[in-house]
Design an enzyme around this catalytic site. Sequence first.
Site, PDB file in Angstrom:
ATOM      1  CB  CYS A  62      -0.863   0.005   1.262  1.00 21.71           C
ATOM      2  SG  CYS A  62      -1.827  -1.502   1.420  1.00 21.71           S
ATOM      3  NE  ARG A 113       4.217   1.740  -1.572  1.00 21.61           N
ATOM      4  CZ  ARG A 113       5.417   1.213  -1.462  1.00 21.61           C
ATOM      5  NH1 ARG A 113       6.371   1.578  -2.297  1.00 21.61           N
ATOM      6  NH2 ARG A 113       5.703   0.336  -0.525  1.00 21.61           N
ATOM      7  CD1 TRP A 143      -2.634  -4.770  -5.037  1.00 23.34           C
ATOM      8  CD2 TRP A 143      -1.954  -6.054  -3.334  1.00 23.34           C
ATOM      9  NE1 TRP A 143      -2.479  -6.046  -5.511  1.00 23.34           N
ATOM     10  CE2 TRP A 143      -2.063  -6.850  -4.497  1.00 23.34           C
ATOM     11  CE3 TRP A 143      -1.544  -6.658  -2.141  1.00 23.34           C
ATOM     12  CZ2 TRP A 143      -1.767  -8.219  -4.493  1.00 23.34           C
ATOM     13  CZ3 TRP A 143      -1.262  -8.016  -2.141  1.00 23.34           C
ATOM     14  CH2 TRP A 143      -1.374  -8.785  -3.320  1.00 23.34           C
ATOM     15  CG  ASN A 187       3.218  -0.552   2.796  1.00 31.69           C
ATOM     16  OD1 ASN A 187       2.701  -1.559   2.308  1.00 31.69           O
ATOM     17  ND2 ASN A 187       4.426  -0.150   2.473  1.00 31.69           N
ATOM     18  N   GLY A 188       2.038  -2.926   5.042  1.00 37.13           N
ATOM     19  CA  GLY A 188       2.776  -4.068   5.580  1.00 37.13           C
ATOM     20  C   GLY A 188       1.807  -5.127   6.052  1.00 37.13           C
ATOM     21  CD  GLU A 236       9.177  -9.039 -19.458  1.00 33.03           C
ATOM     22  OE1 GLU A 236       8.992  -9.841 -18.547  1.00 33.03           O
ATOM     23  OE2 GLU A 236       8.838  -7.843 -19.370  1.00 33.03           O
ATOM     24  CE  LYS A 295       5.673  -6.688 -18.786  1.00 35.45           C
ATOM     25  NZ  LYS A 295       6.843  -6.605 -17.972  1.00 35.45           N
ATOM     26  CD  GLU A 327       2.531  -6.897 -15.386  1.00 39.45           C
ATOM     27  OE1 GLU A 327       3.340  -7.030 -16.323  1.00 39.45           O
ATOM     28  OE2 GLU A 327       2.864  -6.473 -14.277  1.00 39.45           O
ATOM     29  CG  HIS A 375       8.945 -32.049 -25.745  1.00 36.95           C
ATOM     30  ND1 HIS A 375       9.249 -33.357 -26.060  1.00 36.95           N
ATOM     31  CD2 HIS A 375       9.968 -31.304 -26.244  1.00 36.95           C
ATOM     32  CE1 HIS A 375      10.421 -33.408 -26.683  1.00 36.95           C
ATOM     33  NE2 HIS A 375      10.869 -32.159 -26.819  1.00 36.95           N
ATOM     34  CE  LYS A 425       7.102  -0.493 -11.542  1.00 40.88           C
ATOM     35  NZ  LYS A 425       7.205  -1.210 -12.824  1.00 40.88           N
TER      36      LYS A 425
HETATM   37  O1  M6R Z   1      10.450  -4.656  -8.289  1.00 40.12           O
HETATM   38  P1  M6R Z   1      10.790  -6.031  -8.771  1.00 40.12           P
HETATM   39  O2  M6R Z   1      11.640  -6.013  -9.989  1.00 40.12           O
HETATM   40  O3  M6R Z   1      11.406  -6.876  -7.691  1.00 40.12           O
HETATM   41  O4  M6R Z   1       9.415  -6.686  -9.156  1.00 40.12           O
HETATM   42  C1  M6R Z   1       9.344  -8.030  -9.538  1.00 40.12           C
HETATM   43  C2  M6R Z   1       8.016  -8.343 -10.174  1.00 40.12           C
HETATM   44  O5  M6R Z   1       6.973  -8.134  -9.268  1.00 40.12           O
HETATM   45  C3  M6R Z   1       7.781  -7.486 -11.411  1.00 40.12           C
HETATM   46  O6  M6R Z   1       8.811  -7.615 -12.331  1.00 40.12           O
HETATM   47  C4  M6R Z   1       6.457  -7.877 -12.089  1.00 40.12           C
HETATM   48  O7  M6R Z   1       6.550  -9.150 -12.612  1.00 40.12           O
HETATM   49  C5  M6R Z   1       6.138  -6.838 -13.159  1.00 40.12           C
HETATM   50  N1  M6R Z   1       4.932  -6.157 -12.813  1.00 40.12           N
HETATM   51  C6  M6R Z   1       5.989  -7.402 -14.515  1.00 40.12           C
HETATM   52  O8  M6R Z   1       5.739  -6.406 -15.442  1.00 40.12           O
END
Ligand code: M6R
Length: 590
Positions: free
Chosen positions: A2, A27, A74, A100-101, A467, A471, A474, A490, A585
């Site tokens: 958060c 966040r 969050w 936050n936590g 990746e 993307k 997500e 496979h 994030k």
């Molecule tokens: O801040 P970080 O690089 O440790 O975050 C890791 C993942 O949470 C982050 O890369 C996540 O997979 C992204 N939102 C993907 O776009």
Amino acid sequence: MCGIVGYVGKEEAAPLIYGSLGKLEYRGYDSAGMACIANGSIVCKKDIGLLEEVDRRNHLVDMPGKTGIGHVRWATHGSVNQTNAHPHRDCKNKIAVVHNGIIENYKELRAALSLRHKLVSETDTEVIPHLIEEEMEKGESLETAVLHATQQLKGSYAFLAISTEAPGKIAGARKDSPLVVGLGEDGSYATSDSYAFPAQVRQYAFIDEGEVIVLDQGGISFLDSSGTPRQKEFLPLKISSDAVDKAGYDHYMLKEISEQPETLRCSLIQDKNYFTELAMDILRAKQVVITACGTSRFAALVGRYLFSKVSKKFCDVIMSSEFHYFADSVDAATLVIAVSQSGETADVMEGVKRAKEKGATTLSIVNRPDSLLARISDKVIHINCGPEISVAATKSFTNQLAVFYLLAYSMVNKYDWAVERLRDISYNMFYSINGHGHQIKNIAEILADRKDFYYIARGINYAIASEGALKLKEVSYIHAEGMPAGELKHGTLALIEKGVPVVAICPNDYTFDEMLNNIAEAKARGGVIIGVSDRFDPIYDHWIKINQVEEIFYPLVTVVPLQQLAYYLARCCQHNPDKPRNLAKSVTVK
Ligand code: M6R
């Protein structure tokens, strides 16, 4: 995961808090709320939805008072509803808290507090205002009550508290969650992230674990864990507000994709001697383990390939959430490299702490310069891509890759050569980003109704396939899988049928011929082939033409169109790519 904010000063608190919360929405964005002290009472407004929606319904910015706290949520404990949104208050509406936590012992605390207090939410946070209430009823000041409350908490926290008993004051504390304080001419601020300070804040300071902070009209003071005042060094704040606004783009994600040519060049602002020293550390280590999550893990997989191919140093990549299951193999002769944009991902932090306990040397590769991870690691590399606001990682990924290239080539004394190549790639990227947008948008429009996408590649580009798929999932919520092309037969080939998009990353290199065989297998089952390549082949239904580069550098040019494809598919599906559902994030929960 958060974001929290507090302000005490000469100005009305609400608009300032609202502005900062807007910058913290990366966040968490399922609920938002604020509490201010006005005329001796706490005014609290909170609701579910994006900050802007909550404001539209509840007029957050009009709340009166020169002392206030705010929160974007969050959800972890308790569903997304108004009651569970922050701030949380004590029984008498005299104390309000944002947090936050995760308070790990909240069940025990709730059970004990429920005998004497009325708890209304399902959250872990709600115990904090009631603990403070108990302390203040004993006659303690707000800050002492906060200090005593922290002594009863287990878990991670950064929280801020206000009380009608101390109307011009905010007290707070942190453990394993970020919190910084800033001084402006108009007043004092506290926030989860220094990016969220308004422009008037020129100096800021970190809060150490166990410390209590007090913000009041006189400024900011710090108490140690015994309640004794301590002096703190304030640092100059250097963040350009351009870096955290959309600069005319519809979304941060598109802005950040477009920034990559420039940010890639920033990744090259490093100290060559330091990289030589790090290269020696890597070569000398008995074993090297790279740990990361999500996109950062895919950068690590490219790094593993580079270490092996360029420097003949084998290493392993362990996803951070699984790291502790391998901790038995980590020892004092191990070098653990942690990769994280935010530098506060809980799984990564946990892995690094484990590694340190085992006596390993730790090196972190981070974007946020003042992150917790950077501060606990033995050595740090900054990737320098500037604030990345969109939840989808883009420019941080390419800068992480650049750092792995520099490390790999430092191991073979070719640092300068790598810098030159990466600089060339950055110009390449510029033409590619600007030349592709329209075509990729068209492809997205054609394929936006598909339910599944498959991404295939070989060799160093395998991680790029993964990746690209991450993307897409997500931001567009379309199911996608990335895999080595040779693996398709496979099992996954069973899922390829008429109309299923197969994104094939097939640069004109040593993988090209075999890639074409795998593509033919998918095409024969009706797959729609999107070829990401510098070499045309009639088998592609859509050809995204990339520039030719030296083969080891292809990941930097193949990933960019995949980011664009994900972005435009999200737009076609009418999703906000900057704020994907259920995500945040910084993932500060395990
Ligand atoms: O801040 P970080 O690089 O440790 O975050 C890791 C993942 O949470 C982050 O890369 C996540 O997979 C992204 N939102 C993907 O776009």
